[in-house]
Design a protein around this motif. Structure first.
Motif, PDB file in Angstrom:
ATOM      1  N   ILE A 195     116.372   9.843 134.466  1.00 43.09           N
ATOM      2  CA  ILE A 195     115.246  10.737 134.335  1.00 43.09           C
ATOM      3  C   ILE A 195     115.125  11.555 135.611  1.00 43.09           C
ATOM      4  O   ILE A 195     114.958  11.005 136.699  1.00 43.09           O
ATOM      5  CB  ILE A 195     113.950   9.967 134.090  1.00 43.09           C
ATOM      6  N   PRO A 196     115.203  12.889 135.539  1.00 41.58           N
ATOM      7  CA  PRO A 196     115.115  13.702 136.738  1.00 41.58           C
ATOM      8  C   PRO A 196     113.714  13.704 137.313  1.00 41.58           C
ATOM      9  O   PRO A 196     112.737  13.481 136.580  1.00 41.58           O
ATOM     10  CB  PRO A 196     115.499  15.098 136.234  1.00 41.58           C
ATOM     11  N   PRO A 197     113.596  13.936 138.620  1.00 44.01           N
ATOM     12  CA  PRO A 197     112.248  14.019 139.213  1.00 44.01           C
ATOM     13  C   PRO A 197     111.466  15.149 138.591  1.00 44.01           C
ATOM     14  O   PRO A 197     112.010  16.167 138.206  1.00 44.01           O
ATOM     15  CB  PRO A 197     112.540  14.297 140.710  1.00 44.01           C
ATOM     16  N   ARG A 198     110.146  14.957 138.475  1.00 43.34           N
ATOM     17  CA  ARG A 198     109.263  15.991 137.923  1.00 43.34           C
ATOM     18  C   ARG A 198     108.515  16.664 139.058  1.00 43.34           C
ATOM     19  O   ARG A 198     108.257  16.078 140.100  1.00 43.34           O
ATOM     20  CB  ARG A 198     108.266  15.389 136.930  1.00 43.34           C
ATOM     21  N   ILE A 199     108.174  17.911 138.827  1.00 43.63           N
ATOM     22  CA  ILE A 199     107.425  18.676 139.801  1.00 43.63           C
ATOM     23  C   ILE A 199     106.025  18.894 139.261  1.00 43.63           C
ATOM     24  O   ILE A 199     105.848  19.311 138.118  1.00 43.63           O
ATOM     25  CB  ILE A 199     108.099  20.028 140.062  1.00 43.63           C
ATOM     26  N   ALA A 200     105.039  18.618 140.065  1.00 41.79           N
ATOM     27  CA  ALA A 200     103.653  18.758 139.610  1.00 41.79           C
ATOM     28  C   ALA A 200     103.332  20.209 139.326  1.00 41.79           C
ATOM     29  O   ALA A 200     103.722  21.100 140.083  1.00 41.79           O
ATOM     30  CB  ALA A 200     102.698  18.209 140.666  1.00 41.79           C
ATOM     31  N   GLU A 201     102.634  20.443 138.207  1.00 44.45           N
ATOM     32  CA  GLU A 201     102.234  21.802 137.865  1.00 44.45           C
ATOM     33  C   GLU A 201     101.159  22.266 138.832  1.00 44.45           C
ATOM     34  O   GLU A 201     100.204  21.588 139.133  1.00 44.45           O
ATOM     35  CB  GLU A 201     101.688  21.832 136.439  1.00 44.45           C
ATOM     36  N   GLY A 202     101.268  23.516 139.270  1.00 46.69           N
ATOM     37  CA  GLY A 202     100.259  24.072 140.165  1.00 46.69           C
ATOM     38  C   GLY A 202     100.258  23.444 141.535  1.00 46.69           C
ATOM     39  O   GLY A 202      99.206  23.449 142.167  1.00 46.69           O
ATOM     40  N   ILE A 255      91.131  18.257 117.705  1.00 48.24           N
ATOM     41  CA  ILE A 255      92.099  17.601 118.583  1.00 48.24           C
ATOM     42  C   ILE A 255      92.131  18.318 119.922  1.00 48.24           C
ATOM     43  O   ILE A 255      92.068  19.541 120.001  1.00 48.24           O
ATOM     44  CB  ILE A 255      93.499  17.547 117.933  1.00 48.24           C
ATOM     45  N   PHE A 256      92.201  17.524 120.999  1.00 47.95           N
ATOM     46  CA  PHE A 256      92.119  18.046 122.354  1.00 47.95           C
ATOM     47  C   PHE A 256      93.283  17.477 123.151  1.00 47.95           C
ATOM     48  O   PHE A 256      93.528  16.272 123.134  1.00 47.95           O
ATOM     49  CB  PHE A 256      90.794  17.643 122.995  1.00 47.95           C
ATOM     50  N   VAL A 257      94.001  18.349 123.861  1.00 49.66           N
ATOM     51  CA  VAL A 257      95.251  17.938 124.503  1.00 49.66           C
ATOM     52  C   VAL A 257      95.194  18.187 126.001  1.00 49.66           C
ATOM     53  O   VAL A 257      94.783  19.261 126.454  1.00 49.66           O
ATOM     54  CB  VAL A 257      96.454  18.700 123.903  1.00 49.66           C
ATOM     55  N   SER A 258      95.612  17.176 126.754  1.00 47.20           N
ATOM     56  CA  SER A 258      95.778  17.287 128.200  1.00 47.20           C
ATOM     57  C   SER A 258      97.210  16.892 128.535  1.00 47.20           C
ATOM     58  O   SER A 258      97.749  15.952 127.950  1.00 47.20           O
ATOM     59  CB  SER A 258      94.792  16.362 128.920  1.00 47.20           C
ATOM     60  N   ARG A 259      97.817  17.603 129.455  1.00 44.22           N
ATOM     61  CA  ARG A 259      99.203  17.299 129.820  1.00 44.22           C
ATOM     62  C   ARG A 259      99.268  16.699 131.223  1.00 44.22           C
ATOM     63  O   ARG A 259      98.518  17.098 132.121  1.00 44.22           O
ATOM     64  CB  ARG A 259     100.062  18.562 129.761  1.00 44.22           C
ATOM     65  N   GLY A 260     100.193  15.759 131.402  1.00 43.45           N
ATOM     66  CA  GLY A 260     100.449  15.180 132.710  1.00 43.45           C
ATOM     67  C   GLY A 260     101.896  15.400 133.090  1.00 43.45           C
ATOM     68  O   GLY A 260     102.792  15.129 132.289  1.00 43.45           O
ATOM     69  N   GLN A 289      99.144  12.283 137.860  1.00 40.17           N
ATOM     70  CA  GLN A 289      98.332  13.031 136.908  1.00 40.17           C
ATOM     71  C   GLN A 289      98.060  12.215 135.657  1.00 40.17           C
ATOM     72  O   GLN A 289      96.958  12.280 135.096  1.00 40.17           O
ATOM     73  CB  GLN A 289      99.030  14.346 136.549  1.00 40.17           C
ATOM     74  N   MET A 290      99.045  11.438 135.220  1.00 38.07           N
ATOM     75  CA  MET A 290      98.844  10.612 134.034  1.00 38.07           C
ATOM     76  C   MET A 290      97.785   9.545 134.301  1.00 38.07           C
ATOM     77  O   MET A 290      96.938   9.267 133.445  1.00 38.07           O
ATOM     78  CB  MET A 290     100.160   9.958 133.608  1.00 38.07           C
ATOM     79  N   GLU A 291      97.819   8.945 135.490  1.00 40.84           N
ATOM     80  CA  GLU A 291      96.805   7.935 135.797  1.00 40.84           C
ATOM     81  C   GLU A 291      95.419   8.554 135.828  1.00 40.84           C
ATOM     82  O   GLU A 291      94.447   7.977 135.312  1.00 40.84           O
ATOM     83  CB  GLU A 291      97.093   7.243 137.132  1.00 40.84           C
ATOM     84  N   GLN A 292      95.290   9.726 136.420  1.00 45.71           N
ATOM     85  CA  GLN A 292      93.993  10.396 136.458  1.00 45.71           C
ATOM     86  C   GLN A 292      93.514  10.752 135.057  1.00 45.71           C
ATOM     87  O   GLN A 292      92.348  10.546 134.713  1.00 45.71           O
ATOM     88  CB  GLN A 292      94.094  11.662 137.324  1.00 45.71           C
TER      89      GLN A 292
END
Length: 241
Positions: free
Chosen positions: A234-241, A93-98, A103-106
Motif C-alpha cells: 500500500i503506497p503512502p497517502r498524502i493528506a488532502e489540503g 446519505i452523508f459522506v465524509s472522506r479520510g 483523519q479516519m480516527e477523527q
C-alpha cells in the motif's frame, strides 16, 4: 457535491436471495451492532445495496470513506429503479472522506457520533477503515493504538443503539506485521461476513461470526476475482489540503 468513487453497478439483477435479504434486515433492525463485511470487491456495491434498502425505509446514513469506494450514481440508479425521487433519496446519505489514518480516527471517533445525533440517525457505514492504516509513514505502534481506540469507541456507539457496517478488503500488505490489524478488527466486531467467489465466479456469502453459521449464496452479479493471493504494498497517502 463529493465526486463518486469507481463506477460500480449497484442493482444489476433482482435482489432475490433470502440470505442477502437476511443480512440487510439484520443490519437495519434491531439497532446497536457492529458488522464487518470483507472479501471480493463486490462488497462495496453490496454495501451500497444495504444502504439503499435502509434509505428506502426512511433511514438516514452517515458514511466515512477511507478508500474512495462510495458511488453516488449507484444510489441514484436504485432510486430511479424503485420509483423514488433521486434528489430526496440522496439527501438521506452523508459522506465524509479520510485520506490518512489520523483523519479516519477523527472522522469515526470524534465527528461521527455528534453528526449522527444531528441528523437523527442510528446507522453508519465505514469503507476501507484500515486502508489508511497501512501507510508506513504512520508508526506501527501508533496505528495499533489508534485502531484499539476506534474499536472501543464503536462499542460505546453500539451501546447507544448505533449500528455500524465496516466494509473493507483484507489486503495482503507489506510490511507483514501490519496484517495483524485486520485480525484485530475481526476479533472486535459482533458479526463477520465474507463474500467469496466460487469456481464459477458465483458470489457466496460466508458467515464467519454471528448468530448463524454456514455458506450462503448471495446472488449478486458476476465478477472476476483479481489480486487473489498476491502481495500488495500500500503506497503512502498524502493528506488532502
Amino acid at each position: 457535491m463529493i465526486p463518486p468513487g469507481p463506477h460500480q453497478p449497484l442493482h444489476p439483477s433482482p435482489l432475490s436471495s433470502p440470505h442477502s435479504e437476511q443480512l440487510i434486515q439484520s443490519f437495519i433492525q434491531p439497532p446497536g451492532k457492529v458488522y464487518l463485511l470483507y472479501g471480493d470487491e463486490l462488497i462495496f456495491p453490496f454495501s451500497l445495496r444495504i444502504a439503499a434498502h435502509a434509505m428506502a425505509r426512511g433511514t438516514s446514513i452517515a458514511v466515512v470513506d477511507g478508500c474512495n469506494r462510495f458511488n453516488v450514481h449507484a444510489l441514484a440508479r436504485f432510486a430511479q429503479e424503485h420509483h423514488i425521487n433521486p434528489d430526496q433519496f440522496l439527501h438521506q446519505i452523508f459522506v465524509s472522506r479520510g485520506f490518512t489514518c489520523y483523519q479516519m480516527e477523527q472522522a469515526v471517533g470524534n465527528r461521527l457520533p455528534a453528526f449522527l445525533k444531528s441528523i437523527g440517525s442510528n446507522t453508519a457505514m465505514i469503507f476501507g477503515l484500515l486502508d489508511t492504516f497501512y501507510d508506513e509513514q504512520a508508526p506501527a505502534r501508533e496505528v495499533n493504538q489508534m485502531l484499539m481506540r476506534l474499536l472501543s469507541r464503536m462499542q460505546e456507539l453500539k451501546a447507544e443503539g448505533i449500528s455500524i457496517l465496516i466494509t473493507g478488503i483484507e489486503w495482503n500488505v507489506l510490511p507483514q506485521k501490519r496484517r495483524q490489524l485486520f485480525a484485530t478488527l475481526k476479533a472486535n466486531v459482533d458479526h463477520v461476513y465474507q463474500l467469496l467467489l466460487d469456481t464459477q465466479n458465483t458470489p457466496q456469502l460466508v458467515v464467519e461470526k454471528g448468530d448463524h453459521h454456514g455458506t450462503h449464496r448471495a446472488d449478486l452479479h458476476q465478477h472476476h476475482r483479481q489480486r487473489a493471493g498476491k502481495l500488495v504494498e500500500i503506497p503512502p497517502r498524502i493528506a488532502e489540503g
